[in-house]
Motif scaffolding. Structure first.
Motif, short mmCIF file in Angstrom:
data_model
loop_
_atom_site.label_atom_id
_atom_site.label_comp_id
_atom_site.label_asym_id
_atom_site.label_seq_id
_atom_site.Cartn_x
_atom_site.Cartn_y
_atom_site.Cartn_z
N ALA A 198 -7.01 -3.58 -1.61
CA ALA A 198 -6.10 -4.67 -1.26
C ALA A 198 -4.99 -4.74 -2.30
O ALA A 198 -5.25 -4.69 -3.50
CB ALA A 198 -6.86 -6.00 -1.22
N TYR A 199 -3.76 -4.83 -1.83
CA TYR A 199 -2.60 -4.96 -2.71
C TYR A 199 -1.48 -5.59 -1.90
O TYR A 199 -1.58 -5.71 -0.67
CB TYR A 199 -2.19 -3.60 -3.29
CG TYR A 199 -1.88 -2.52 -2.28
CD1 TYR A 199 -0.56 -2.13 -2.03
CD2 TYR A 199 -2.89 -1.87 -1.57
CE1 TYR A 199 -0.26 -1.13 -1.13
CE2 TYR A 199 -2.61 -0.87 -0.65
CZ TYR A 199 -1.29 -0.50 -0.44
OH TYR A 199 -1.02 0.48 0.48
N HIS A 200 -0.38 -6.02 -2.54
CA HIS A 200 0.60 -6.84 -1.83
C HIS A 200 1.64 -6.03 -1.06
O HIS A 200 1.79 -6.20 0.15
CB HIS A 200 1.31 -7.79 -2.79
CG HIS A 200 2.36 -8.63 -2.13
ND1 HIS A 200 2.06 -9.55 -1.14
CD2 HIS A 200 3.71 -8.68 -2.29
CE1 HIS A 200 3.18 -10.14 -0.73
NE2 HIS A 200 4.19 -9.62 -1.40
N GLU A 201 2.39 -5.17 -1.73
CA GLU A 201 3.51 -4.47 -1.08
C GLU A 201 3.01 -3.21 -0.40
O GLU A 201 2.41 -2.35 -1.05
CB GLU A 201 4.58 -4.14 -2.11
CG GLU A 201 5.25 -5.38 -2.69
CD GLU A 201 6.09 -5.05 -3.90
OE1 GLU A 201 7.32 -5.05 -3.77
OE2 GLU A 201 5.51 -4.79 -4.97
N PRO A 202 3.25 -3.06 0.90
CA PRO A 202 2.63 -1.95 1.64
C PRO A 202 3.35 -0.63 1.44
O PRO A 202 4.57 -0.57 1.25
CB PRO A 202 2.74 -2.41 3.09
CG PRO A 202 3.99 -3.25 3.11
CD PRO A 202 4.02 -3.95 1.79
N TYR A 203 2.57 0.43 1.51
CA TYR A 203 3.12 1.79 1.54
C TYR A 203 3.28 2.28 2.98
O TYR A 203 4.28 2.88 3.33
CB TYR A 203 2.21 2.73 0.75
CG TYR A 203 2.74 4.13 0.63
CD1 TYR A 203 3.66 4.46 -0.37
CD2 TYR A 203 2.35 5.14 1.51
CE1 TYR A 203 4.16 5.76 -0.47
CE2 TYR A 203 2.84 6.43 1.41
CZ TYR A 203 3.76 6.74 0.42
OH TYR A 203 4.26 8.01 0.31
N PHE A 204 2.29 2.01 3.80
CA PHE A 204 2.34 2.42 5.21
C PHE A 204 2.90 1.25 6.02
O PHE A 204 2.18 0.30 6.35
CB PHE A 204 0.96 2.83 5.71
CG PHE A 204 0.39 3.99 4.96
CD1 PHE A 204 0.91 5.26 5.12
CD2 PHE A 204 -0.67 3.82 4.07
CE1 PHE A 204 0.38 6.35 4.42
CE2 PHE A 204 -1.21 4.89 3.38
CZ PHE A 204 -0.67 6.16 3.54
N THR A 205 4.20 1.30 6.34
CA THR A 205 4.85 0.14 6.94
C THR A 205 6.14 0.53 7.62
O THR A 205 6.77 1.55 7.28
CB THR A 205 5.14 -0.92 5.85
OG1 THR A 205 5.71 -2.08 6.44
CG2 THR A 205 6.10 -0.40 4.79
N SER A 206 6.56 -0.28 8.58
CA SER A 206 7.89 -0.20 9.15
C SER A 206 8.88 -0.90 8.21
O SER A 206 8.51 -1.82 7.48
CB SER A 206 7.94 -0.87 10.52
OG SER A 206 6.95 -0.36 11.38
N ASP A 207 10.12 -0.49 8.27
CA ASP A 207 11.16 -1.17 7.49
C ASP A 207 11.51 -2.51 8.13
O ASP A 207 11.36 -2.71 9.34
CB ASP A 207 12.43 -0.33 7.43
CG ASP A 207 12.26 0.98 6.67
OD1 ASP A 207 11.25 1.12 5.96
OD2 ASP A 207 13.14 1.85 6.81
#
Length: 320
Positions: A198-207
């Motif tokens: 669990a962490y805040h800012e995603p790596y796998f994501t849409s812009d």
């Protein structure tokens, strides 16, 4: 004659002795029930009928009824800047009932910016005036800083909790956390645990118009792939997304990570501006939270619970 008598007695005793019982089979690991969401409360909001208020009330009810084992707060608890007064006067009024099950990560800027706002760690440890209750992880452990990683076993699952803000504020500590993550996940995998992060800012994501993927976190993603993490949870984007099981090269693979991005806690939602091929489900018109049931064999079920709006997502990933 004495020898014959002794022999016959031994035979008789052996005939009456029960064979040893086979060992009892190990009890299956219990299911683990989790709720997760980030990006929770707008500035100055105490409205119980707001999206934030509805989510806070729904998760609080699960806590009170023992419907979940843990609530994972995925960062950005209180907008726009989290100081003690803001957590106590706003967030706690709507979400305070989640504290007995709360395991948290901090996001940059809103939760934590060194030298500017560092009160989230105090609030979670019951040190803000007017809010003495500690979050679940602080009750178990101690005070720790917003940037300090930690891990926790839930049943047969092992979760690592990371502050993505380190990549903004302290790259040396981010690199040290990468080494910590490698050791932590390696030990848990060797012990037979199924892995999650669990962490805040995603790596796998849409812009979105505000954020792209957190590319600086690639070293963490490489470690997660190395140890075959099963799922990740993050927030930040102000919408909902779920990936295919994905590897560190953005490819859908059978043993990849299912990445959930759940930032629908109560702040205004954002539309998507790109369409990565690894994203299988997404929407930006509904507030709510994610419920997970994690099984001991590594399979899991998910269900997005809408509280304001009607979009949802549910499914099952089978055991490895």
């Amino acid at each position: 004659m004495a020898a014959v008598a002794a022999f016959l007695l031994a035979l008789s005793t052996a005939a009456c002795t029960s064979p040893p019982k086979p060992p009892e089979p190990a009890a299956p690991a219990p299911d683990v029930h989790i709720a997760a969401v980030g990006d929770m409360n707008p500035a100055d909001n105490i409205d119980p009928d707001s999206p934030s208020g509805r989510n806070g009330a729904a998760i609080t009810k699960l806590v009170e009824n023992n419907g979940i084992d843990a609530f994972l707060g995925l960062g950005d608890f209180q907008y726009s800047t989290g100081y003690c007064d803001d957590y106590v006067n706003y967030w706690a009024r709507l979400w305070g009932g989640t504290m007995p099950r709360l395991f948290w990560v901090s996001g940059p800027n809103h939760d934590w910016e060194p030298g500017r706002n560092e009160d989230l760690e105090k609030f979670m440890n019951g040190q803000c005036p007017g809010a003495p209750e500690k979050a679940a992880i602080n009750q178990e452990r101690r005070f720790f800083s917003s940037g300090e990683p930690y891990s926790k076993d839930f049943g047969n699952w092992h979760f690592a909790f990371l502050s993505s803000a380190l990549w903004r504020y302290d790259k040396a500590q981010a690199a040290a956390t990468t080494a910590w993550l490698d050791r932590d996940l390696g030990a848990a995998r060797a012990a037979g645990k199924h892995l999650a992060v669990a962490y805040h800012e995603p790596y796998f994501t849409s812009d979105t118009e505000e954020h792209t993927r957190a590319a600086a976190q690639k070293p963490w993603i490489d470690v997660m792939w190395k140890h075959r993490v099963r799922l990740t949870l993050s927030g930040s984007q102000h919408n909902y997304e779920r990936s295919c099981p994905v590897n560190n090269a953005d490819k859908c693979v059978a043993d990849g990570m299912t990445a959930f991005q759940v930032s629908t806690g109560g702040v205004d939602l954002r539309p998507f501006t790109s369409s990565p091929r690894y994203i299988e489900k997404r929407f930006s018109d509904t507030h709510g939270f994610l419920r997970l049931t994690l099984h001991g064999d590594g399979s899991f079920d998910w269900n997005f619970v809408p509280t304001t709006g009607s979009s949802t997502d549910s499914g099952t990933r089978s055991a490895p």
